[in-house]
Design a protein around this motif. Structure first.
Motif, PDB file in Angstrom:
ATOM      1  N   ARG A 471       0.809  -1.219   0.000  1.00 17.10           N
ATOM      2  CA  ARG A 471       0.000   0.000   0.000  1.00 17.10           C
ATOM      3  C   ARG A 471       0.845   1.273   0.000  1.00 17.10           C
ATOM      4  N   ASP A 472       1.770   1.410   0.947  1.00 16.94           N
ATOM      5  CA  ASP A 472       2.397   2.700   1.192  1.00 16.94           C
ATOM      6  C   ASP A 472       3.748   2.909   0.514  1.00 16.94           C
ATOM      7  N   VAL A 480      -1.869  -6.462  -3.749  1.00 19.55           N
ATOM      8  CA  VAL A 480      -2.558  -7.131  -2.635  1.00 19.55           C
ATOM      9  C   VAL A 480      -2.633  -8.642  -2.872  1.00 19.55           C
ATOM     10  N   HIS A 516      -8.208  -2.725   4.368  1.00 15.99           N
ATOM     11  CA  HIS A 516      -6.839  -2.499   3.915  1.00 15.99           C
ATOM     12  C   HIS A 516      -6.436  -1.035   4.045  1.00 15.99           C
ATOM     13  N   ALA A 517      -7.328  -0.146   3.712  1.00 15.70           N
ATOM     14  CA  ALA A 517      -7.008   1.280   3.819  1.00 15.70           C
ATOM     15  C   ALA A 517      -6.784   1.700   5.268  1.00 15.70           C
TER      16      ALA A 517
END
Length: 578
Positions: A471-472, A480, A516-517
């Protein structure tokens, strides 16, 4: 149809790397029994979870833990179970608590206290020692209830001491009779449910008394006979921690590879990436490639942590830069507030900074590796900038690194923590780690849950992989589906647990529902919930809406439930056929 559980409208990530799709998952009697498009699963569940906008993944499988003791004295295997892990494999590094005769209890406690930083009093108070043989230890595990499933390797050091007594602890060469005994015991262990055999040759794996562990310099013949016992019992996995001398992984790792090829067993081993200097990891990867070419892809795998292997140090923990200083020992037993007040006195500060360390565990000396030590904040950064190191901060202030470290330990009234990035941080970057983890012969491992209670808290790596790598992080990211695959079906395959690691009909209903966020990893905290009031590091996360084991919800939004469906896994598991 009536189900025990239905998860509705989730973004299903199958565990094999396939593209996520929106759908429902139905569970009955601990097994996934139906999948369908939204609303496509007919009937209702006794419990239903709305997963709209959330990921639905298989439960995570952790190949390298040390819950051998915690799984006896506790019904929760956290930190792991707080990070989506639903299956752990223990007995790693060849250390554990069985087989063990009564007169050898202190020997194994000494080994575990030294290698895995589990205080002796915790084991003395927490272990009932109702077993002697390895089958009896498995029976003790089987009788307990816990939140997640456990599987076990037969550990080499207890096996050696059980077969040879004090000669084994003293690392004397095994006689033919000793070898025959170890082979027979290995067969017995596999037949009663061990996943394989684990050993270590790592130089810094020492007992609390300072001696090398019993398995340290075991001969090739000994490894071979034990491996033959594994084959006699039906087969399994060899887990190995090699030493890494200046010349690279040869010949220690090759010796185990040769044994495994001779008897036809797979191997998984610990891989560490040096922070600086001539890299040794290419040697190991080349050996792994060549072995897989000879015997078949996937038979030999390297285990790698997706972030630096990190010691967490501080005034409340097992290690910090001054823990071996005689001048610090004068105040070490004071309550923290009084100790901090003393350390803030100019004369005490001057006396400690002028002192020299005494003798101690090899890991503790890393607490002065100033270029690789960083403050660990409330939102922990496991890929910090070089400019944030103690050495760089000291240069910016115009002081010595040891002074900067002293002052940072006093931050937050002495509750501050520092991260020592011992390895996997080549040139202050995780780029090499990321590139290696994209390889099929490198798998996730070395979270070490259940061990190093006062120094390491790496069992949270599944959250780190999903939040940072998937993600980051700006470059080298995982999708994912890729990240979930590495956490689920890949380690399940390596361990021989074919019944889990996928969201598919017939598979064990170990699942995660994840925002997930919203995934966020918290700073480690110190708790005192071990037997005898022992201290340990724990770490939690936001974003796990539900974690499910055998169809039962064991945690919701980070809060454990009362469900304890976790069981002992006896032996390898076939892929479901229905």
């Amino acid at each position: 149809m009536s189900y025990d559980l239905v998860i509705r409208n989730g973004n299903i990530v199958d565990g094999l790397g396939g593209e996520p799709y929106v759908g429902d998952v139905a569970v009955k009697d601990g097994v996934i029994v139906a999948l369908g498009a939204p609303g496509g699963v007919d009937g209702s569940g006794i419990r239903e979870i709305d997963a709209t906008g959330l990921l639905v993944t298989p439960g995570f499988v952790d190949l390298h833990t040390h819950y051998d003791g915690q799984s006896i004295w506790s019904d929760r295997l956290n930190p792991s179970s707080a990070h989506g892990v639903t299956t752990v494999v223990m007995g790693n590094c060849g250390v554990g608590f069985a087989p063990c005769r009564h007169e050898d209890h202190d020997v194994l406690v000494d080994v575990m206290a030294g290698v895995e930083d589990i205080p002796g009093v915790v084991m003395t108070d927490g272990l009932p020692w109702t077993w002697e043989t390895f089958p009896e230890y498995l029976d003790a595990l089987d009788a307990g209830k816990r939140d997640i499933d456990v599987a076990v390797y037969l550990p080499h050091s207890p096996l050696r001491v059980y077969a040879m007594g004090q000669r084994g602890a003293d690392r004397e060469p095994a006689t033919p009779e000793d070898l025959a005994t170890m082979r027979a015991l290995a067969r017995e262990a596999i037949e009663c449910g061990a996943l394989g055999f684990a050993s270590s040759r790592l130089m810094i794996h020492k007992t609390a008394s300072g001696a090398p562990i019993p398995s340290y310099d075991a001969a090739r013949e000994e490894i071979l006979e034990i491996a033959k016992g594994v084959v006699d019992g039906g087969g399994g996995l060899i887990q190995f921690v090699p030493d890494v001398p200046a010349g690279g992984y040869q010949p220690v790792l090759q010796q185990v590879f040769d044994v495994a090829e001779d008897v036809g067993l797979p191997v998984t081993y610990t891989l560490a990436i040096g922070n600086a200097g001539e890299p040794t990891w290419p040697d190991a990867i080349t050996m792994t490639e060549n072995a897989n070419k000879r015997v078949g892809a996937g038979s030999f795998t390297a285990q790698l942590l997706p972030r630096p292997i990190g010691l967490v140090i501080g005034l409340e923990l097992s290690a910090h830069p001054f823990v071996l200083y005689p001048s610090y020992h004068e105040i070490a037993d004071l309550p923290l507030p009084e100790r901090v007040a003393e350390m803030r006195k100019p004369q005490v500060r001057e006396r400690i900074l002028a002192d020299k360390p005494g003798q101690g565990h090899p890991l503790i000396y890393l607490a002065q590796a100033w270029n690789w030590i960083f403050p660990l904040g409330d939102e922990p950064n496991y890929e910090p900038r070089h400019s944030d190191s103690i050495a760089a901060r000291a240069r910016a202030r115009g002081v010595r690194p040891i002074e900067e470290a002293y002052d940072r330990l006093l931050d937050d009234d002495g509750h501050a923590m520092l991260l020592v990035t011992t390895s996997n941080f080549e040139n202050y970057s995780l780029d090499t780690v990321g590139a290696l983890l994209h390889r099929d012969d490198v798998v996730l491992g070395l979270g070490d849950g259940g061990a190093h209670y006062g120094m390491i808290c790496d069992a949270s790596y599944p959250t780190y992989l999903l939040a940072y790598w998937a993600r980051d992080r700006a470059s080298g990211r995982f999708s994912v589906p890729e990240a979930v695959r590495e956490l689920t079906s890949v380690p399940a395959r390596v361990a021989g647990l074919g019944d889990r690691g996928r969201v598919a009909v017939g598979y064990k209903a170990d699942l995660n529902v994840i925002d997930h966020a919203g995934l966020r990893l918290h700073k480690p905290v110190i708790t005192y919930d071990l037997p005898a009031g022992g201290r340990r590091l724990d770490q939690t996360a936001d974003g796990y809406v539900a974690t499910i084991v055998s169809g039962q919800v064991i945690a919701e939004n980070g809060v454990p439930t009362n469900a304890r469906p976790g069981r002992l896994i006896r032996g390898r598991r076939p892929v479901p056929t229905g």
